[in-house]
Scaffold this motif. Sequence first.
Motif, PDB file in Angstrom:
ATOM      1  N   GLU A 173       0.836  -1.208   0.000  1.00  0.00           N
ATOM      2  CA  GLU A 173       0.000   0.000   0.000  1.00  0.00           C
ATOM      3  C   GLU A 173       0.873   1.262   0.000  1.00  0.00           C
ATOM      4  O   GLU A 173       0.637   2.209  -0.756  1.00  0.00           O
ATOM      5  N   ARG A 174       1.909   1.244   0.833  1.00  0.00           N
ATOM      6  CA  ARG A 174       2.776   2.430   0.914  1.00  0.00           C
ATOM      7  C   ARG A 174       3.595   2.582  -0.361  1.00  0.00           C
ATOM      8  O   ARG A 174       3.862   3.692  -0.817  1.00  0.00           O
TER       9      ARG A 174
ATOM     10  N   ALA B 118       2.588   1.807  -3.293  1.00  0.00           N
ATOM     11  CA  ALA B 118       1.673   2.402  -4.269  1.00  0.00           C
ATOM     12  C   ALA B 118       1.553   3.905  -4.031  1.00  0.00           C
ATOM     13  O   ALA B 118       1.478   4.692  -4.978  1.00  0.00           O
ATOM     14  N   ALA B 119       1.575   4.292  -2.762  1.00  0.00           N
ATOM     15  CA  ALA B 119       1.440   5.723  -2.441  1.00  0.00           C
ATOM     16  C   ALA B 119       2.643   6.517  -2.937  1.00  0.00           C
ATOM     17  O   ALA B 119       2.488   7.600  -3.493  1.00  0.00           O
TER      18      ALA B 119
ATOM     19  N   VAL C 178       8.172   9.457   2.342  1.00  0.00           N
ATOM     20  CA  VAL C 178       6.864  10.092   2.547  1.00  0.00           C
ATOM     21  C   VAL C 178       7.018  11.372   3.369  1.00  0.00           C
ATOM     22  O   VAL C 178       6.459  12.417   3.032  1.00  0.00           O
TER      23      VAL C 178
ATOM     24  N   HIS D 207       1.040  13.505  10.724  1.00  0.00           N
ATOM     25  CA  HIS D 207       0.639  12.123  10.427  1.00  0.00           C
ATOM     26  C   HIS D 207       1.728  11.353   9.680  1.00  0.00           C
ATOM     27  O   HIS D 207       1.902  10.157   9.910  1.00  0.00           O
ATOM     28  N   THR D 208       2.509  12.014   8.819  1.00  0.00           N
ATOM     29  CA  THR D 208       3.569  11.288   8.113  1.00  0.00           C
ATOM     30  C   THR D 208       4.712  10.941   9.084  1.00  0.00           C
ATOM     31  O   THR D 208       5.314   9.868   8.984  1.00  0.00           O
TER      32      THR D 208
ATOM     33  N   LEU E 170       3.607   7.958  11.010  1.00  0.00           N
ATOM     34  CA  LEU E 170       3.737   6.746  10.190  1.00  0.00           C
ATOM     35  C   LEU E 170       5.174   6.231  10.239  1.00  0.00           C
ATOM     36  O   LEU E 170       5.424   5.027  10.338  1.00  0.00           O
TER      37      LEU E 170
ATOM     38  N   ARG F  87      -5.745   7.878  10.340  1.00  0.00           N
ATOM     39  CA  ARG F  87      -7.002   8.477  10.794  1.00  0.00           C
ATOM     40  C   ARG F  87      -6.786   9.944  11.152  1.00  0.00           C
ATOM     41  O   ARG F  87      -7.655  10.783  10.929  1.00  0.00           O
TER      42      ARG F  87
ATOM     43  N   HIS G 138     -11.208  -1.049   4.400  1.00  0.00           N
ATOM     44  CA  HIS G 138     -10.465  -0.337   3.360  1.00  0.00           C
ATOM     45  C   HIS G 138     -10.249  -1.149   2.083  1.00  0.00           C
ATOM     46  O   HIS G 138      -9.921  -0.579   1.048  1.00  0.00           O
TER      47      HIS G 138
ATOM     48  N   VAL H   1     -11.636  -0.089  -1.327  1.00  0.00           N
ATOM     49  CA  VAL H   1     -11.048   1.114  -1.921  1.00  0.00           C
ATOM     50  C   VAL H   1      -9.575   0.897  -2.265  1.00  0.00           C
ATOM     51  O   VAL H   1      -9.097   1.324  -3.321  1.00  0.00           O
TER      52      VAL H   1
ATOM     53  N   PRO I 225      -8.600  -1.886  -5.432  1.00  0.00           N
ATOM     54  CA  PRO I 225      -8.563  -1.384  -6.808  1.00  0.00           C
ATOM     55  C   PRO I 225      -7.340  -0.518  -7.072  1.00  0.00           C
ATOM     56  O   PRO I 225      -6.808  -0.497  -8.179  1.00  0.00           O
ATOM     57  N   ALA I 226      -6.871   0.187  -6.032  1.00  0.00           N
ATOM     58  CA  ALA I 226      -5.725   1.086  -6.224  1.00  0.00           C
ATOM     59  C   ALA I 226      -4.418   0.319  -6.332  1.00  0.00           C
ATOM     60  O   ALA I 226      -3.589   0.620  -7.180  1.00  0.00           O
TER      61      ALA I 226
ATOM     62  N   ARG J 294      -5.103  -3.267  -8.793  1.00  0.00           N
ATOM     63  CA  ARG J 294      -5.742  -3.039 -10.093  1.00  0.00           C
ATOM     64  C   ARG J 294      -6.909  -3.992 -10.322  1.00  0.00           C
ATOM     65  O   ARG J 294      -7.091  -4.500 -11.426  1.00  0.00           O
TER      66      ARG J 294
ATOM     67  N   ARG K 121      -8.309   1.354 -13.855  1.00  0.00           N
ATOM     68  CA  ARG K 121      -7.346   2.363 -13.554  1.00  0.00           C
ATOM     69  C   ARG K 121      -7.893   3.244 -12.494  1.00  0.00           C
ATOM     70  O   ARG K 121      -8.983   3.129 -12.104  1.00  0.00           O
TER      71      ARG K 121
ATOM     72  N   CYS L 135      -1.169   8.310   0.943  1.00  0.00           N
ATOM     73  CA  CYS L 135      -2.464   7.759   0.549  1.00  0.00           C
ATOM     74  C   CYS L 135      -2.310   6.825  -0.662  1.00  0.00           C
ATOM     75  O   CYS L 135      -1.805   7.229  -1.701  1.00  0.00           O
TER      76      CYS L 135
ATOM     77  N   LEU M 124      -5.464   6.190  -8.191  1.00  0.00           N
ATOM     78  CA  LEU M 124      -6.852   5.862  -8.537  1.00  0.00           C
ATOM     79  C   LEU M 124      -7.667   7.138  -8.750  1.00  0.00           C
ATOM     80  O   LEU M 124      -8.419   7.265  -9.722  1.00  0.00           O
TER      81      LEU M 124
ATOM     82  N   ASP N   5      -6.572   8.778 -11.946  1.00  0.00           N
ATOM     83  CA  ASP N   5      -7.108   8.061 -13.112  1.00  0.00           C
ATOM     84  C   ASP N   5      -8.585   8.358 -13.316  1.00  0.00           C
ATOM     85  O   ASP N   5      -9.058   8.533 -14.439  1.00  0.00           O
TER      86      ASP N   5
END
Lengths: 364, 120
Positions: free
Chosen positions: A62-63, A65-66, A112, A120-121, A124, A163, A282, A285, A288-289, A292, A364, B71, B76, B79
């Motif tokens: 996840e990170r 991808a971010a 990040v 918040h970063t 993390l 959050r 989550h 949501v 898909p991110a 894919r 996408r 995030c 997404l 896109d």
Amino acid sequence: MAGRALFAALAGVSLVGGIAGGLWRLGVAVPDPLAFAWAGQVLLVHGALMICGFLGTVIGIERAAAVNQRWALAAPLASGTAALCLLLGHQAAGAWLGVAAAVLFLAVNGLVVWRQRATHTLLLAVGAGAWVVGSLLFALGQGGDAVFPWWFAFLVMTIAAERLEMTRLMRRWPAASATLPAVLSLLLAGAAWSGADPRAGGILYGAALALLAVWLVVFDVARRTVSTHGVSRYMAICLLGGYAWLGIAGAAWAAAALGWPTRDIALHALGLGFVISMVMGHAPVVLPAVARIKLRFGAFFYLPLAALHLSLLVRLVLGSFSEPLRAAGASLNAAAIVFFAVTVAGAAIAWRIQYGAEGARKTR
Amino acid sequence: MESPVTSLVLPAAAPFPYEGPEHLQGPLTAALSRVVDPEVSMSIVDVGLVYGVTVNAELVHVRLTMTSAACPVIELIMDEAEAELDKVVPPELHIRLELVWEPPWSPDRMSSGAKRFMGW
């Protein structure tokens, strides 16, 4: 595509191995652990497989991808491979590869912070640091009492920081921003103290978890978004249910430190009730991110969620009075997770049927 | 990185700075308003993630930000924004989406409706 399949396989193997280890611990034999030469290993590393192998790999993906950097995938690749080593009985290799995964993940979080210097970063990144400490203690042969507080601090801080970011949309943001680092500092102090004095450290850690539950209930946007509809409402319900379990986990953690038989409640109200509920919320949501895979959201997502929370009631409430009920509850926990995986697969197929293969490829 | 503001078309109710042909402003705003942040069920326009749109003879240039660099749904949302813009942008124009982090997003950028929803 092959890369995605590899990561899915690593996370999936960690999850299956982790669940099997958890069930075997409670005497639920599916399949018979004696049939596997390395079953003892799986029993020992249940926590490592679930927290570092499955959740660490998923959070790492996840990170990555971010930040949208290929090298960032080295962290989940290392944590997934570490889990595989642990499963196959290569304890030292798995443990030290786990340390490498956490260090790589810390580096990704450094990027990040460099991109966006915010409370918040930074939190993390500190959460990633907690993963490093926990994994180092694990590699050095420390037991669960010393390791788990750090590993859970990694998960809890990751969720809390994300959050916090959302609370900026609400008016009470300044108060929220000021109090969360204080609560999380208590959590880290409790984790550190647990190594030297499990009783005092455990009480502090439990108190911090309970305070965090209060913080989340007071400040989180979920209390507002629960009145929306569709996936936003579903996410809010997952979050609010998770906060209730977080409060219970805090009380149980402190009680366990005082000698009460609440260790299973503490670990699993936190790991399943809070963290997995969050994952379920989550997934529609985030999947898909990062994977894919488009999903068709529908009310059917509430079914595995309800199954998870009801099975936790069986395990942690009824199970307090009866070991067979605790074991049955644990089996139902596992069934709820499988049910959720099937639901996600069904939602992906439903989307494909509705929009066609062409649309699915475009995802996408 | 900031566009010159001298020729901005900025009506009182404009949700973001817009520079370009007047007839495209409505459709472009509507397209971006259809992109929803799933966590809060509000459009990226309402949350204030659209920093500005510039249209010239060749290009529709949209500057977007996110509330967090951590995030995972950034791509997404980008896109989806591109897909929605594609529905209204004339075929001869290219679409360019730019993710920017400066100035950092703040709640001041939220629309009055979004603020009301969040209890401001």
